[in-house]
Structures are given as C-alpha cells and as structure tokens.
Motif scaffolding. Structure first.
Motif, PDB file in Angstrom:
ATOM      1  N   ARG A  79      40.393 -29.366  52.153  1.00  0.00           N
ATOM      2  CA  ARG A  79      40.495 -30.691  51.558  1.00  0.00           C
ATOM      3  C   ARG A  79      39.314 -31.567  51.968  1.00  0.00           C
ATOM      4  NH1 ARG A  79      42.965 -30.128  47.015  1.00  0.00           N
ATOM      5  NH2 ARG A  79      45.214 -30.277  47.057  1.00  0.00           N
ATOM      6  N   PHE A  80      38.137 -30.997  52.060  1.00  0.00           N
ATOM      7  CA  PHE A  80      36.917 -31.758  52.341  1.00  0.00           C
ATOM      8  C   PHE A  80      36.804 -32.898  51.340  1.00  0.00           C
ATOM      9  CE2 PHE A  80      32.237 -31.983  51.316  1.00  0.00           C
ATOM     10  CZ  PHE A  80      31.904 -32.787  52.402  1.00  0.00           C
ATOM     11  N   ASP A  81      36.747 -34.148  51.843  1.00  0.00           N
ATOM     12  CA  ASP A  81      36.925 -35.294  50.952  1.00  0.00           C
ATOM     13  C   ASP A  81      35.812 -35.443  49.916  1.00  0.00           C
ATOM     14  OD1 ASP A  81      35.075 -36.004  52.880  1.00  0.00           O
ATOM     15  OD2 ASP A  81      35.919 -37.986  53.274  1.00  0.00           O
ATOM     16  N   ASP A  82      34.562 -35.171  50.310  1.00  0.00           N
ATOM     17  CA  ASP A  82      33.470 -35.373  49.354  1.00  0.00           C
ATOM     18  C   ASP A  82      33.325 -34.230  48.350  1.00  0.00           C
ATOM     19  OD1 ASP A  82      32.927 -37.865  50.233  1.00  0.00           O
ATOM     20  OD2 ASP A  82      31.050 -37.403  51.248  1.00  0.00           O
ATOM     21  N   LEU A  83      34.259 -33.278  48.383  1.00  0.00           N
ATOM     22  CA  LEU A  83      34.333 -32.292  47.303  1.00  0.00           C
ATOM     23  C   LEU A  83      34.623 -32.982  45.978  1.00  0.00           C
ATOM     24  CD1 LEU A  83      34.337 -29.275  46.468  1.00  0.00           C
ATOM     25  CD2 LEU A  83      36.761 -29.206  47.095  1.00  0.00           C
ATOM     26  N   VAL A  84      35.166 -34.207  46.043  1.00  0.00           N
ATOM     27  CA  VAL A  84      35.451 -34.936  44.805  1.00  0.00           C
ATOM     28  C   VAL A  84      34.191 -35.185  43.989  1.00  0.00           C
ATOM     29  CG1 VAL A  84      37.479 -36.072  45.797  1.00  0.00           C
ATOM     30  CG2 VAL A  84      35.269 -37.242  45.835  1.00  0.00           C
ATOM     31  N   TYR A  85      33.023 -35.282  44.633  1.00  0.00           N
ATOM     32  CA  TYR A  85      31.801 -35.565  43.885  1.00  0.00           C
ATOM     33  C   TYR A  85      31.386 -34.411  42.980  1.00  0.00           C
ATOM     34  CZ  TYR A  85      31.175 -39.774  46.763  1.00  0.00           C
ATOM     35  OH  TYR A  85      31.338 -40.996  47.374  1.00  0.00           O
ATOM     36  N   PRO A  86      31.159 -33.192  43.513  1.00  0.00           N
ATOM     37  CA  PRO A  86      30.797 -32.117  42.582  1.00  0.00           C
ATOM     38  C   PRO A  86      31.901 -31.765  41.601  1.00  0.00           C
ATOM     39  CG  PRO A  86      31.119 -31.235  44.796  1.00  0.00           C
ATOM     40  CD  PRO A  86      31.106 -32.732  44.913  1.00  0.00           C
ATOM     41  N   LEU A  87      33.170 -31.901  42.018  1.00  0.00           N
ATOM     42  CA  LEU A  87      34.270 -31.629  41.088  1.00  0.00           C
ATOM     43  C   LEU A  87      34.245 -32.594  39.909  1.00  0.00           C
ATOM     44  CD1 LEU A  87      37.274 -30.989  43.520  1.00  0.00           C
ATOM     45  CD2 LEU A  87      36.249 -29.307  41.980  1.00  0.00           C
ATOM     46  N   SER A  88      34.123 -33.893  40.191  1.00  0.00           N
ATOM     47  CA  SER A  88      34.137 -34.873  39.099  1.00  0.00           C
ATOM     48  C   SER A  88      32.848 -34.827  38.297  1.00  0.00           C
ATOM     49  CB  SER A  88      34.383 -36.284  39.643  1.00  0.00           C
ATOM     50  OG  SER A  88      33.382 -36.674  40.556  1.00  0.00           O
ATOM     51  N   ASN A  89      31.738 -34.483  38.949  1.00  0.00           N
ATOM     52  CA  ASN A  89      30.474 -34.349  38.214  1.00  0.00           C
ATOM     53  C   ASN A  89      30.515 -33.164  37.258  1.00  0.00           C
ATOM     54  OD1 ASN A  89      29.261 -36.571  39.435  1.00  0.00           O
ATOM     55  ND2 ASN A  89      28.368 -35.373  41.092  1.00  0.00           N
ATOM     56  N   GLU A 104      39.706 -31.467  32.601  1.00  0.00           N
ATOM     57  CA  GLU A 104      40.974 -31.993  33.098  1.00  0.00           C
ATOM     58  C   GLU A 104      41.393 -31.303  34.393  1.00  0.00           C
ATOM     59  OE1 GLU A 104      44.654 -33.556  33.969  1.00  0.00           O
ATOM     60  OE2 GLU A 104      42.966 -34.386  32.833  1.00  0.00           O
ATOM     61  N   GLY A 105      41.229 -29.991  34.469  1.00  0.00           N
ATOM     62  CA  GLY A 105      41.584 -29.257  35.680  1.00  0.00           C
ATOM     63  C   GLY A 105      40.766 -29.689  36.880  1.00  0.00           C
ATOM     64  N   LEU A 106      39.472 -29.858  36.684  1.00  0.00           N
ATOM     65  CA  LEU A 106      38.582 -30.297  37.766  1.00  0.00           C
ATOM     66  C   LEU A 106      38.926 -31.709  38.223  1.00  0.00           C
ATOM     67  CD1 LEU A 106      35.285 -28.938  36.193  1.00  0.00           C
ATOM     68  CD2 LEU A 106      36.241 -28.161  38.385  1.00  0.00           C
ATOM     69  N   LEU A 107      39.189 -32.584  37.263  1.00  0.00           N
ATOM     70  CA  LEU A 107      39.504 -33.976  37.601  1.00  0.00           C
ATOM     71  C   LEU A 107      40.860 -34.098  38.284  1.00  0.00           C
ATOM     72  CD1 LEU A 107      38.132 -35.677  34.385  1.00  0.00           C
ATOM     73  CD2 LEU A 107      37.240 -35.990  36.707  1.00  0.00           C
ATOM     74  N   ALA A 108      41.814 -33.285  37.882  1.00  0.00           N
ATOM     75  CA  ALA A 108      43.131 -33.310  38.525  1.00  0.00           C
ATOM     76  C   ALA A 108      43.004 -32.936  39.999  1.00  0.00           C
ATOM     77  CB  ALA A 108      44.085 -32.364  37.806  1.00  0.00           C
ATOM     78  N   GLU A 109      42.195 -31.925  40.286  1.00  0.00           N
ATOM     79  CA  GLU A 109      41.979 -31.537  41.685  1.00  0.00           C
ATOM     80  C   GLU A 109      41.244 -32.646  42.436  1.00  0.00           C
ATOM     81  OE1 GLU A 109      39.915 -28.080  44.480  1.00  0.00           O
ATOM     82  OE2 GLU A 109      39.780 -27.916  42.295  1.00  0.00           O
ATOM     83  N   ALA A 110      40.216 -33.213  41.809  1.00  0.00           N
ATOM     84  CA  ALA A 110      39.457 -34.287  42.443  1.00  0.00           C
ATOM     85  C   ALA A 110      40.349 -35.489  42.735  1.00  0.00           C
ATOM     86  CB  ALA A 110      38.285 -34.699  41.558  1.00  0.00           C
ATOM     87  N   GLN A 111      41.225 -35.825  41.796  1.00  0.00           N
ATOM     88  CA  GLN A 111      42.123 -36.966  41.985  1.00  0.00           C
ATOM     89  C   GLN A 111      43.085 -36.714  43.141  1.00  0.00           C
ATOM     90  OE1 GLN A 111      44.199 -38.364  38.486  1.00  0.00           O
ATOM     91  NE2 GLN A 111      45.720 -39.437  39.691  1.00  0.00           N
ATOM     92  N   ALA A 114      41.197 -37.245  46.273  1.00  0.00           N
ATOM     93  CA  ALA A 114      40.840 -38.653  46.426  1.00  0.00           C
ATOM     94  C   ALA A 114      42.036 -39.484  46.876  1.00  0.00           C
ATOM     95  CB  ALA A 114      40.286 -39.197  45.118  1.00  0.00           C
ATOM     96  N   VAL A 115      43.214 -39.209  46.331  1.00  0.00           N
ATOM     97  CA  VAL A 115      44.417 -39.939  46.728  1.00  0.00           C
ATOM     98  C   VAL A 115      44.770 -39.619  48.182  1.00  0.00           C
ATOM     99  CG1 VAL A 115      46.902 -40.168  46.339  1.00  0.00           C
ATOM    100  CG2 VAL A 115      45.320 -40.160  44.395  1.00  0.00           C
ATOM    101  N   GLU A 116      44.723 -38.338  48.543  1.00  0.00           N
ATOM    102  CA  GLU A 116      45.053 -37.920  49.907  1.00  0.00           C
ATOM    103  C   GLU A 116      44.121 -38.563  50.927  1.00  0.00           C
ATOM    104  OE1 GLU A 116      44.856 -33.714  50.152  1.00  0.00           O
ATOM    105  OE2 GLU A 116      46.724 -33.365  49.046  1.00  0.00           O
ATOM    106  N   GLN A 117      42.841 -38.648  50.585  1.00  0.00           N
ATOM    107  CA  GLN A 117      41.827 -39.109  51.530  1.00  0.00           C
ATOM    108  C   GLN A 117      41.446 -40.577  51.349  1.00  0.00           C
ATOM    109  OE1 GLN A 117      40.877 -37.116  53.925  1.00  0.00           O
ATOM    110  NE2 GLN A 117      41.897 -35.291  53.147  1.00  0.00           N
ATOM    111  N   SER A 118      42.137 -41.290  50.455  1.00  0.00           N
ATOM    112  CA  SER A 118      41.786 -42.690  50.145  1.00  0.00           C
ATOM    113  C   SER A 118      40.300 -42.812  49.836  1.00  0.00           C
ATOM    114  CB  SER A 118      42.170 -43.604  51.315  1.00  0.00           C
ATOM    115  OG  SER A 118      43.547 -43.553  51.569  1.00  0.00           O
ATOM    116  N   HIS A 119      39.819 -41.938  48.972  1.00  0.00           N
ATOM    117  CA  HIS A 119      38.394 -41.847  48.664  1.00  0.00           C
ATOM    118  C   HIS A 119      37.962 -42.946  47.697  1.00  0.00           C
ATOM    119  CE1 HIS A 119      34.513 -40.096  47.568  1.00  0.00           C
ATOM    120  NE2 HIS A 119      34.647 -39.277  48.596  1.00  0.00           N
ATOM    121  N   ARG A 120      36.765 -43.464  47.898  1.00  0.00           N
ATOM    122  CA  ARG A 120      36.251 -44.571  47.092  1.00  0.00           C
ATOM    123  C   ARG A 120      36.009 -44.189  45.636  1.00  0.00           C
ATOM    124  NH1 ARG A 120      30.461 -45.115  46.697  1.00  0.00           N
ATOM    125  NH2 ARG A 120      30.664 -47.356  47.028  1.00  0.00           N
TER     126      ARG A 120
END
Length: 237
Positions: A79-89, A104-111, A114-120
C-alpha cells in the motif's frame, strides 16, 4: 539528487524541455548507481511518463507508467501511498486511448489507497473516475463522483486551483451527459482556468476542451462548438 531537484524545478516553472532532458540524464545516472528495479528508477519513470502524457505521447507514457507501477509493486510495500500517481496517470492515458474499463480499474485501486492514506491526490482521482463514468454513459454516478472531487480538491488545494476548476468542469460535463441544461459560461470559465495553467497543447487542457465542446454541443451553440473543434488536437479516441 541535484539533477532531480533541477528537473522538478523546471517542471514546476513549465519548462518541459529542461525537465525532460534533466530527468533523462538523471535516469542514466540512476541506472549506473542502482539496478533497473530500484524505487528511484520508478520515480523517474513516472516523471518522464508524466511529461510524455501531458504532450500527448501516450504510447511512451504508458510504457513508463507500467514500468513505474511494476517496480513499486516489486520493491515498495503493498500500500505504498505514492503508487496513486502512476496508477492515476496510467488511467488518464487509458482514458485518452478509449480503454475505459482499464481506466476505471486503475482509478478504483488508486482511490482505495488514497482514502486509506489520506493522500492529497484524492480529488483528482475522483475527478478522473467521474469523467470515465460519464464517458461510459454512467452519468448519475459521474455527477456524484465529480461533486466529491470538487469538495476534496477545494479542501486540499484551495478554491482557485486549476484542479478544482477541472473537477467543476467534469461535473458540468457529467450533468450535461445526464441531460441537464448547464451553464456554458461556467464551463468556459473552468476551461479558461485549466488552459491558463497548461496552455492548449497539454492533455489536461485537451480533455477540458473536449468536455466543454460536448457541453456546448448539447446546448446547441454551433459557433462555440466550431471554435472548440479548432482548439482540439483530437487526442481522445
């Protein structure tokens, strides 16, 4: 590290050419110092992919983002928090390529991360999910997601930030897809805010142009539709 900072400063000041040349040079250094699966290599791959994506070079961007995600999954915690960047990109690339289910699959994982880690980056992720939903015909879901995106983006970035304006435009687009008459003036104002930040030859502005075009087409404003078609580079498939 100095090269990395120089590239980041160049990107922040909208000097994409210097950022790209610096990050490419840094990548060559990193590959000599580390192995090709090192987390710093993943960070650089994501940065280079970001530049390629913004310039509409989606095939190059996809390869960089996929490599960044592969390395992060290999070397970081699950659950590395900044994984949200390449996933959403990568999701945005998939959206431009017409791969909505993948996006949609990538964004669902990113979300979820992001929710778990309170990501910006939660606001932009929600905005992209809303856009994908409405492109796929799920307008009511998209409207709800877009409203969440606006709220999260205002809280994180402030009400005047371009990401807020992009989320607002996405909400207008989704409401238009749902058959609701929306304010074309508000759509044009939101588009102008995105373009002011990025210029027209950028993926964020190009998606905003397409959204505004759809809104004006639904309102029957043929003159404005023609103007926006002249500004569209045809990146969305």
């Amino acid at each position: 590290w100095a090269l990395t900072s120089l590239g980041s400063a160049a990107y922040a000041n909208a000097n994409a050419q210097l950022a790209q040349s610096t990050w490419n040079r840094m990548l060559q250094v990193a590959l000599q110092v580390y192995d090709e699966d090192h987390p710093e290599v993943a960070t650089l791959r994501n940065s280079l992919g970001l530049l390629a994506m913004e310039q509409g070079r989606f095939e190059d961007a996809r390869l960089d983002f996929e490599d960044a995600i592969r390395i992060d999954r290999l070397r970081r915690t699950e659950r590395f928090d900044d994984l949200v960047y390449p996933l959403s990109n990568l999701a945005l690339v998939a959206t431009f390529e017409g791969r909505l289910a993948e996006a949609e699959g990538l964004l669902a994982e990113a979300q979820e991360i992001a929710v778990e880690q309170s990501h910006r980056w939660l606001g932009p992720i929600l905005s992209r999910r809303a856009d994908v939903a409405c492109l796929g015909g799920s307008a009511s879901e998209g409207v709800a997601l877009a409203r969440e995106a606006v709220e999260a983006s205002v809280a994180e970035f402030g009400p005047e930030d371009w990401r807020v304006r992009q989320a607002q435009l996405t909400e207008l687009f989704c409401r238009s897809v749902a058959g609701t008459q929306v304010s074309t003036e508000e759509a044009d104002a939101a588009l102008a805010a995105v373009v002011e930040r990025w210029g027209y030859a950028n993926c964020y502005s190009q998606r905003a142009v397409e959204q505004a075009l759809a809104i004006h087409a639904a309102s029957g404003n043929s003159r404005r539709v023609s103007e926006l078609r002249e500004l569209s580079l045809g990146w969305l498939r």
